[in-house]
Scaffold this motif. Sequence first.
Motif, PDB file in Angstrom:
ATOM      1  N   MET A  79       0.856  -1.186   0.000  1.00 26.25           N
ATOM      2  CA  MET A  79       0.000   0.000   0.000  1.00 26.25           C
ATOM      3  C   MET A  79       0.891   1.235   0.000  1.00 26.25           C
ATOM      4  SD  MET A  79      -3.317   0.122  -0.190  1.00 26.25           S
ATOM      5  CE  MET A  79      -4.494   1.478  -0.301  1.00 26.25           C
ATOM      6  N   THR A  80       0.240   2.361  -0.085  1.00 26.84           N
ATOM      7  CA  THR A  80       0.909   3.631  -0.253  1.00 26.84           C
ATOM      8  C   THR A  80       0.026   4.672   0.394  1.00 26.84           C
ATOM      9  OG1 THR A  80       1.885   3.115  -2.388  1.00 26.84           O
ATOM     10  CG2 THR A  80       1.332   5.411  -2.009  1.00 26.84           C
ATOM     11  N   TYR A  81       0.617   5.777   0.814  1.00 28.28           N
ATOM     12  CA  TYR A  81      -0.191   6.945   1.116  1.00 28.28           C
ATOM     13  C   TYR A  81       0.573   8.185   0.683  1.00 28.28           C
ATOM     14  CZ  TYR A  81      -2.624  10.635   3.577  1.00 28.28           C
ATOM     15  OH  TYR A  81      -3.286  11.803   3.870  1.00 28.28           O
ATOM     16  N   CYS A  82      -0.036   8.974  -0.195  1.00 28.34           N
ATOM     17  CA  CYS A  82       0.544  10.243  -0.623  1.00 28.34           C
ATOM     18  C   CYS A  82      -0.512  11.327  -0.526  1.00 28.34           C
ATOM     19  CB  CYS A  82       1.012  10.188  -2.078  1.00 28.34           C
ATOM     20  SG  CYS A  82       2.174   8.877  -2.456  1.00 28.34           S
TER      21      CYS A  82
ATOM     22  N   LEU B 246      -5.342  16.685  -2.231  1.00 28.02           N
ATOM     23  CA  LEU B 246      -5.673  15.440  -2.913  1.00 28.02           C
ATOM     24  C   LEU B 246      -4.882  14.320  -2.247  1.00 28.02           C
ATOM     25  CD1 LEU B 246      -5.412  16.703  -6.614  1.00 28.02           C
ATOM     26  CD2 LEU B 246      -7.535  16.063  -5.443  1.00 28.02           C
ATOM     27  N   GLN B 247      -5.487  13.157  -2.145  1.00 31.15           N
ATOM     28  CA  GLN B 247      -4.825  12.011  -1.515  1.00 31.15           C
ATOM     29  C   GLN B 247      -4.935  10.795  -2.425  1.00 31.15           C
ATOM     30  OE1 GLN B 247      -7.801  12.265   1.776  1.00 31.15           O
ATOM     31  NE2 GLN B 247      -6.017  11.841   3.069  1.00 31.15           N
ATOM     32  N   ILE B 248      -3.920   9.932  -2.390  1.00 28.93           N
ATOM     33  CA  ILE B 248      -4.014   8.643  -3.081  1.00 28.93           C
ATOM     34  C   ILE B 248      -3.508   7.532  -2.172  1.00 28.93           C
ATOM     35  CG2 ILE B 248      -3.890   9.509  -5.457  1.00 28.93           C
ATOM     36  CD1 ILE B 248      -0.940   8.958  -5.510  1.00 28.93           C
ATOM     37  N   GLY B 249      -3.966   6.313  -2.436  1.00 31.44           N
ATOM     38  CA  GLY B 249      -3.565   5.153  -1.636  1.00 31.44           C
ATOM     39  C   GLY B 249      -4.467   4.983  -0.436  1.00 31.44           C
ATOM     40  N   GLU B 250      -3.858   4.742   0.717  1.00 37.55           N
ATOM     41  CA  GLU B 250      -4.585   4.480   1.963  1.00 37.55           C
ATOM     42  C   GLU B 250      -4.960   5.819   2.598  1.00 37.55           C
ATOM     43  OE1 GLU B 250      -5.382   1.229   3.688  1.00 37.55           O
ATOM     44  OE2 GLU B 250      -6.613   2.938   4.183  1.00 37.55           O
ATOM     45  N   THR B 251      -6.060   6.428   2.105  1.00 34.56           N
ATOM     46  CA  THR B 251      -6.307   7.851   2.364  1.00 34.56           C
ATOM     47  C   THR B 251      -7.111   8.169   3.629  1.00 34.56           C
ATOM     48  OG1 THR B 251      -8.346   7.799   1.094  1.00 34.56           O
ATOM     49  CG2 THR B 251      -6.344   8.317  -0.120  1.00 34.56           C
ATOM     50  N   LYS B 252      -7.865   7.207   4.149  1.00 32.19           N
ATOM     51  CA  LYS B 252      -8.878   7.591   5.138  1.00 32.19           C
ATOM     52  C   LYS B 252      -8.350   7.915   6.531  1.00 32.19           C
ATOM     53  CE  LYS B 252     -12.748   5.438   2.781  1.00 32.19           C
ATOM     54  NZ  LYS B 252     -13.915   4.545   2.915  1.00 32.19           N
ATOM     55  N   TYR B 253      -7.376   7.129   7.015  1.00 34.14           N
ATOM     56  CA  TYR B 253      -6.881   7.387   8.374  1.00 34.14           C
ATOM     57  C   TYR B 253      -6.352   8.809   8.512  1.00 34.14           C
ATOM     58  CZ  TYR B 253      -6.870   2.277   8.597  1.00 34.14           C
ATOM     59  OH  TYR B 253      -7.223   0.956   8.552  1.00 34.14           O
ATOM     60  N   GLY B 254      -5.703   9.298   7.478  1.00 37.74           N
ATOM     61  CA  GLY B 254      -5.049  10.602   7.576  1.00 37.74           C
ATOM     62  C   GLY B 254      -5.887  11.768   7.082  1.00 37.74           C
ATOM     63  N   LYS B 255      -7.147  11.536   6.726  1.00 37.58           N
ATOM     64  CA  LYS B 255      -7.964  12.614   6.181  1.00 37.58           C
ATOM     65  C   LYS B 255      -8.527  13.581   7.234  1.00 37.58           C
ATOM     66  CE  LYS B 255     -11.761  13.483   2.915  1.00 37.58           C
ATOM     67  NZ  LYS B 255     -12.952  13.816   3.743  1.00 37.58           N
ATOM     68  N   PRO B 256      -8.999  13.083   8.414  1.00 38.94           N
ATOM     69  CA  PRO B 256      -9.615  14.033   9.358  1.00 38.94           C
ATOM     70  C   PRO B 256      -8.729  15.235   9.717  1.00 38.94           C
ATOM     71  CG  PRO B 256     -10.203  11.794   9.982  1.00 38.94           C
ATOM     72  CD  PRO B 256      -9.192  11.678   8.847  1.00 38.94           C
ATOM     73  N   ILE B 257      -7.419  15.034   9.922  1.00 39.64           N
ATOM     74  CA  ILE B 257      -6.575  16.173  10.312  1.00 39.64           C
ATOM     75  C   ILE B 257      -6.426  17.158   9.152  1.00 39.64           C
ATOM     76  CG2 ILE B 257      -4.339  15.024   9.803  1.00 39.64           C
ATOM     77  CD1 ILE B 257      -5.043  17.437  12.732  1.00 39.64           C
ATOM     78  N   LEU B 258      -6.383  16.656   7.918  1.00 42.87           N
ATOM     79  CA  LEU B 258      -6.326  17.551   6.752  1.00 42.87           C
ATOM     80  C   LEU B 258      -7.625  18.352   6.647  1.00 42.87           C
ATOM     81  CD1 LEU B 258      -4.883  14.936   4.214  1.00 42.87           C
ATOM     82  CD2 LEU B 258      -3.604  16.841   5.195  1.00 42.87           C
TER      83      LEU B 258
ATOM     84  N   ASN C 249      -1.940   1.542   9.798  1.00 41.65           N
ATOM     85  CA  ASN C 249      -1.805   0.586   8.697  1.00 41.65           C
ATOM     86  C   ASN C 249      -0.335   0.264   8.468  1.00 41.65           C
ATOM     87  OD1 ASN C 249      -1.437  -0.549   6.078  1.00 41.65           O
ATOM     88  ND2 ASN C 249      -3.522   0.062   5.569  1.00 41.65           N
ATOM     89  N   ALA C 250       0.033  -0.988   8.738  1.00 42.10           N
ATOM     90  CA  ALA C 250       1.437  -1.394   8.706  1.00 42.10           C
ATOM     91  C   ALA C 250       2.028  -1.384   7.299  1.00 42.10           C
ATOM     92  CB  ALA C 250       1.581  -2.781   9.314  1.00 42.10           C
ATOM     93  N   THR C 251       1.171  -1.320   6.262  1.00 44.85           N
ATOM     94  CA  THR C 251       1.706  -1.369   4.902  1.00 44.85           C
ATOM     95  C   THR C 251       2.074   0.016   4.367  1.00 44.85           C
ATOM     96  OG1 THR C 251      -0.379  -1.205   3.718  1.00 44.85           O
ATOM     97  CG2 THR C 251       0.281  -3.402   4.434  1.00 44.85           C
TER      98      THR C 251
ATOM     99  N   GLY D 234     -18.647  -1.059   9.170  1.00 45.70           N
ATOM    100  CA  GLY D 234     -19.075   0.045   8.307  1.00 45.70           C
ATOM    101  C   GLY D 234     -17.883   0.893   7.885  1.00 45.70           C
ATOM    102  N   GLU D 235     -18.054   2.200   7.980  1.00 49.01           N
ATOM    103  CA  GLU D 235     -17.031   3.165   7.551  1.00 49.01           C
ATOM    104  C   GLU D 235     -16.027   3.335   8.691  1.00 49.01           C
ATOM    105  OE1 GLU D 235     -16.755   5.148   4.369  1.00 49.01           O
ATOM    106  OE2 GLU D 235     -14.919   4.864   5.479  1.00 49.01           O
ATOM    107  N   THR D 236     -15.061   2.402   8.802  1.00 50.15           N
ATOM    108  CA  THR D 236     -14.281   2.269  10.037  1.00 50.15           C
ATOM    109  C   THR D 236     -12.996   3.097  10.117  1.00 50.15           C
ATOM    110  OG1 THR D 236     -13.028   0.412   9.118  1.00 50.15           O
ATOM    111  CG2 THR D 236     -15.069  -0.114  10.268  1.00 50.15           C
ATOM    112  N   LYS D 237     -12.454   3.516   8.972  1.00 54.72           N
ATOM    113  CA  LYS D 237     -11.076   4.013   9.001  1.00 54.72           C
ATOM    114  C   LYS D 237     -10.891   5.405   9.594  1.00 54.72           C
ATOM    115  CE  LYS D 237      -9.343   1.008   5.371  1.00 54.72           C
ATOM    116  NZ  LYS D 237      -8.595   0.933   4.097  1.00 54.72           N
ATOM    117  N   TYR D 238     -11.799   6.342   9.274  1.00 53.95           N
ATOM    118  CA  TYR D 238     -11.616   7.710   9.782  1.00 53.95           C
ATOM    119  C   TYR D 238     -11.544   7.718  11.311  1.00 53.95           C
ATOM    120  CZ  TYR D 238     -13.225   8.948   5.092  1.00 53.95           C
ATOM    121  OH  TYR D 238     -13.368   9.048   3.739  1.00 53.95           O
TER     122      TYR D 238
END
Lengths: 248, 248
Positions: A1-4, A146-158, A186-188, B149-153
């Motif tokens: 996986m990736t996150y950018c 804009l985000q690509i890859g594993e985007t959801k964990y890091g979205k709230p702070i943005l 996410n370990a990947t 459900g929508e778990t990641k955020y």
Amino acid sequence: MTYCVAIKLNEGLVFCSDSRTNAGPDRVSTYSKLHRFSIHGDRQLMMVTAGNLATSQAVVAQIERDLKEDAEFNLRKASYVADIADYVGSLSLREQGKHRGGAVGGGFNAEATFILGGQIKGGDPELYMIYPEGNHITASEQYPFLQIGETKYGKPILDRIIRPATPHETAMRCALVSLDSTMRSNATVGPPIELLFYPTDSLSNTSHYYKFEENDPYLVKLRHSWDENIRRAFNELPPLSLVFGADI
Amino acid sequence: MTYCVAIKLNEGLVFCSDSRTNAGPDRVSTYSKLHRFSIHGDRQLMMVTAGNLATSQAVVAQIERDLKEDAEFNLRKASYVADIADYVGSLSLREQGKHRGGAVGGGFNAEATFILGGQIKGGDPELYMIYPEGNHITASEQYPFLQIGETKYGKPILDRIIRPATPHETAMRCALVSLDSTMRSNATVGPPIELLFYPTDSLSNTSHYYKFEENDPYLVKLRHSWDENIRRAFNELPPLSLVFGADI
């Protein structure tokens, strides 16, 4: 996986990416996902990639080959960043097409996603996400990232911090926090983390760039402070006794 | 979409769920996703659901019917919560099977996911996530929560705060913050939010339960404080001038 993540500020463009790729659990490697094409004083282009590594490497290689061979269309000839986004989309589609049907069994996916940003002399900085289908979108006015890859964990702070007028140091720090939250969940997604700021109208590659290795002292300090500050932020929230009464 | 979280603490079980469902953009509704089955002094069972609403409603209705008709297996007869998780899994599979092949065109998905928790007299509280395939897992020892459900955020804050020894008020507050972060980043997760705490060995349904409507004063206060505290937590992070020098 990736996150950018890439951010379009009034002050310029910010790019931040992790460097972990994997092709199955015993093939975890690190590759830079941040690519830069520079023609000093005329144009600066930055690109981050997610998805199939073979596809994204082939696209980057073709961009470089077209430049070197002065192909009919290449980065030097484009008048608009949007045209370069179209070009990246068509290179990506062509590359994916080569491998379609070559898969033995299911699960093979040649798709790749790109974020391309930059500035061509006389124009404004632009930022595009290029889908595996070859089409592209820009960042929204209100939430200019804009985000690509594993985007959801890091979205709230943005969502909370990033606006067009956000100072670049704040936006760069926010991108790092967003990356770090993602690595924790996410370990990947893994280090090194690359961070770059391109100041509007500089048209040079002397911009701020840094690669943070896993145990980079600043990254360790940032991670520790964020964990501590989040706990304090949480502990200072209004208690539920306001709802349930003192016997909770 | 949906977001539900359940937590297994030493002190008891916490459940938190949103109430938004949609069947296409013009059919956004609110339904409770938190179901409770109580036999005072003997057993208490709580269940949250995500996925196809018809499937989850049919499963809940069948559980109630089996209880009423005193079926061969029903909630009253089970010796272990794990057996009830198996039973929910088989009801879910049966219900999904009814509608397989009935779909006109693609995109139909009858799958549903459940988190079931509770306690039967003489046993410990247990918590299970039941997959659409009918099998189930428990929460991990170190990170004792399950999400559907929508778990990641909403996962990073749970990763940071929730441990088995976390006090129940802290865990309930953390579940609310996790729900609220998710609502902020995904419009298809929405209020009212239901929050319940079942204290270990109480075996009664007089536990702490509250339904927060959209403009609930506590929820508004929590949201406002969290936003303010997160900004402060962020602003107090070490500046990037430590990396780039004073000229950043």
